[in-house]
Design a protein around this motif. Structure first.
Motif, PDB file in Angstrom:
ATOM      1  N   MET A  76       6.320  42.313  53.773  1.00  0.00           N
ATOM      2  CA  MET A  76       5.897  43.560  54.412  1.00  0.00           C
ATOM      3  C   MET A  76       5.459  44.587  53.366  1.00  0.00           C
ATOM      4  SD  MET A  76       5.842  43.021  57.614  1.00  0.00           S
ATOM      5  CE  MET A  76       5.812  44.619  58.416  1.00  0.00           C
ATOM      6  N   MET A  77       6.038  44.544  52.182  1.00  0.00           N
ATOM      7  CA  MET A  77       5.583  45.425  51.111  1.00  0.00           C
ATOM      8  C   MET A  77       4.176  45.018  50.651  1.00  0.00           C
ATOM      9  SD  MET A  77       7.541  47.941  50.485  1.00  0.00           S
ATOM     10  CE  MET A  77       6.711  48.424  48.988  1.00  0.00           C
ATOM     11  N   TRP A 137       4.013  48.336  43.258  1.00  0.00           N
ATOM     12  CA  TRP A 137       4.826  48.867  44.347  1.00  0.00           C
ATOM     13  C   TRP A 137       6.223  48.286  44.200  1.00  0.00           C
ATOM     14  CZ3 TRP A 137       3.385  52.603  47.635  1.00  0.00           C
ATOM     15  CH2 TRP A 137       2.035  52.929  47.657  1.00  0.00           C
ATOM     16  N   SER A 138       7.164  49.118  43.750  1.00  0.00           N
ATOM     17  CA  SER A 138       8.550  48.691  43.576  1.00  0.00           C
ATOM     18  C   SER A 138       9.364  49.218  44.748  1.00  0.00           C
ATOM     19  CB  SER A 138       9.104  49.218  42.254  1.00  0.00           C
ATOM     20  OG  SER A 138      10.393  48.719  42.054  1.00  0.00           O
ATOM     21  N   TYR A 139      10.292  48.419  45.242  1.00  0.00           N
ATOM     22  CA  TYR A 139      11.021  48.783  46.459  1.00  0.00           C
ATOM     23  C   TYR A 139      12.512  48.494  46.415  1.00  0.00           C
ATOM     24  CZ  TYR A 139      10.466  43.792  47.273  1.00  0.00           C
ATOM     25  OH  TYR A 139      10.494  42.434  47.137  1.00  0.00           O
ATOM     26  N   VAL A 164       2.137  53.434  39.238  1.00  0.00           N
ATOM     27  CA  VAL A 164       3.386  52.829  39.699  1.00  0.00           C
ATOM     28  C   VAL A 164       3.957  53.663  40.836  1.00  0.00           C
ATOM     29  CG1 VAL A 164       5.714  52.084  39.026  1.00  0.00           C
ATOM     30  CG2 VAL A 164       3.837  51.944  37.366  1.00  0.00           C
ATOM     31  N   TRP A 165       4.315  52.977  41.919  1.00  0.00           N
ATOM     32  CA  TRP A 165       4.864  53.622  43.108  1.00  0.00           C
ATOM     33  C   TRP A 165       6.233  53.057  43.424  1.00  0.00           C
ATOM     34  CZ3 TRP A 165       2.514  57.552  45.742  1.00  0.00           C
ATOM     35  CH2 TRP A 165       1.173  57.792  45.440  1.00  0.00           C
ATOM     36  N   ARG A 166       7.046  53.898  44.027  1.00  0.00           N
ATOM     37  CA  ARG A 166       8.389  53.486  44.451  1.00  0.00           C
ATOM     38  C   ARG A 166       8.555  53.776  45.937  1.00  0.00           C
ATOM     39  NH1 ARG A 166      14.175  56.305  43.104  1.00  0.00           N
ATOM     40  NH2 ARG A 166      15.389  54.831  44.320  1.00  0.00           N
ATOM     41  N   ILE A 167       9.055  52.799  46.657  1.00  0.00           N
ATOM     42  CA  ILE A 167       9.465  52.957  48.054  1.00  0.00           C
ATOM     43  C   ILE A 167      10.981  52.837  48.065  1.00  0.00           C
ATOM     44  CG2 ILE A 167       9.407  51.943  50.370  1.00  0.00           C
ATOM     45  CD1 ILE A 167       6.743  53.145  49.680  1.00  0.00           C
ATOM     46  N   ASP A 168      11.640  53.779  48.704  1.00  0.00           N
ATOM     47  CA  ASP A 168      13.090  53.757  48.803  1.00  0.00           C
ATOM     48  C   ASP A 168      13.543  52.439  49.443  1.00  0.00           C
ATOM     49  OD1 ASP A 168      15.686  55.371  48.704  1.00  0.00           O
ATOM     50  OD2 ASP A 168      15.605  54.732  50.809  1.00  0.00           O
ATOM     51  N   ALA A 169      14.631  51.864  48.940  1.00  0.00           N
ATOM     52  CA  ALA A 169      15.113  50.569  49.419  1.00  0.00           C
ATOM     53  C   ALA A 169      15.423  50.594  50.917  1.00  0.00           C
ATOM     54  CB  ALA A 169      16.342  50.137  48.621  1.00  0.00           C
ATOM     55  N   ARG A 176       6.797  57.384  46.465  1.00  0.00           N
ATOM     56  CA  ARG A 176       6.951  58.317  45.340  1.00  0.00           C
ATOM     57  C   ARG A 176       6.239  57.736  44.128  1.00  0.00           C
ATOM     58  NH1 ARG A 176      12.008  58.863  41.993  1.00  0.00           N
ATOM     59  NH2 ARG A 176      11.346  60.372  40.471  1.00  0.00           N
ATOM     60  N   ARG A 177       5.314  58.506  43.576  1.00  0.00           N
ATOM     61  CA  ARG A 177       4.560  58.030  42.412  1.00  0.00           C
ATOM     62  C   ARG A 177       5.409  58.224  41.155  1.00  0.00           C
ATOM     63  NH1 ARG A 177      -1.352  58.582  42.227  1.00  0.00           N
ATOM     64  NH2 ARG A 177      -1.007  60.376  43.558  1.00  0.00           N
ATOM     65  N   LEU A 178       5.612  57.139  40.415  1.00  0.00           N
ATOM     66  CA  LEU A 178       6.345  57.182  39.153  1.00  0.00           C
ATOM     67  C   LEU A 178       5.400  57.379  37.974  1.00  0.00           C
ATOM     68  CD1 LEU A 178       8.913  54.306  39.764  1.00  0.00           C
ATOM     69  CD2 LEU A 178       9.239  56.754  40.122  1.00  0.00           C
ATOM     70  N   LYS A 179       4.187  56.830  38.102  1.00  0.00           N
ATOM     71  CA  LYS A 179       3.169  56.967  37.046  1.00  0.00           C
ATOM     72  C   LYS A 179       1.808  56.972  37.715  1.00  0.00           C
ATOM     73  CE  LYS A 179       1.234  54.884  32.880  1.00  0.00           C
ATOM     74  NZ  LYS A 179      -0.118  55.267  33.228  1.00  0.00           N
TER      75      LYS A 179
END
Length: 188
Positions: free
Chosen positions: A41-42, A110-112, A135-140, A179-182
């Motif tokens: 799904m990610m 995309w890290s999740y 680099v993007w982060r999606i909350d777990a 959330r953008r990390l970079k």
């Protein structure tokens, strides 16, 4: 005997107001035997947030990803075969990211996982010089809620407005706040 991939069909209706992109896509996804619904799904979310408005520079396609270490999860190649976008889901190491940045115009991660802060603190300094990396982060908890929408035949509505993403299937919906990390560094 090797396990076979599970096939999923997805009908996407994308309304991305942040990019003025409104499109429908019919996709077939092969979920690798070792892949979770959350990761699949990610990949679908990454597609939705990166798909170009037109195919002038090629279409965004699912690549071999888990099955081939030389390919990302998604990529966009132009008519000459040059890589426009390289998109991965998860937590690749800095050497893989440097190699990808050398091959593609744009690289998105995309890290999740709940371990994203630990992974990012370990590689942030090593990848800071990679100008074409985002680099993007999606909350777990959000990615796990997204995984609950996975079905073999999916009809999903994806709406993006002011950085918030809503994904719904007609009966359930999930709100995501990437959330953008970079960010990609623009050249002066």
């Amino acid at each position: 005997m090797a396990l076979k991939s599970t096939i999923f069909k997805a009908q996407l209706q994308i309304a991305d107001m942040d990019r003025s992109l409104y499109a429908d896509h019919s996709l077939t996804l092969a979920r690798h035997p070792s892949e979770t619904d959350e990761r699949m799904m990610m990949r679908l979310l990454a597609f939705s947030l990166a798909v170009p408005a037109d195919t002038d520079r090629g279409s965004l396609d699912f690549a071999a990803g888990l099955s081939d270490t030389d390919e990302p999860d998604l990529w966009q190649k132009d008519l000459t075969g040059s890589l426009v976008q390289w998109i991965e889901v998860g937590q690749p190491d800095d050497r893989r990211l440097a190699k990808a940045c050398g091959r593609a115009e744009q690289v998105r991660i995309w890290s999740y996982s709940s371990s994203t802060p630990i992974w990012w603190s370990g590689i942030e300094g090593k990848v800071s010089r990679l100008a074409n990396l985002e680099v993007w982060r999606i909350d777990a908890a959000e990615s796990q809620a997204l995984a609950a929408l996975a079905e073999r035949g999916m009809q999903l509505q994806i709406t993006v407005q002011e950085g918030t993403v809503w994904v719904g299937n007609g009966k359930d919906s999930v709100s995501l706040e990437p959330r953008r990390l970079k960010e990609i560094q623009t050249r002066r």
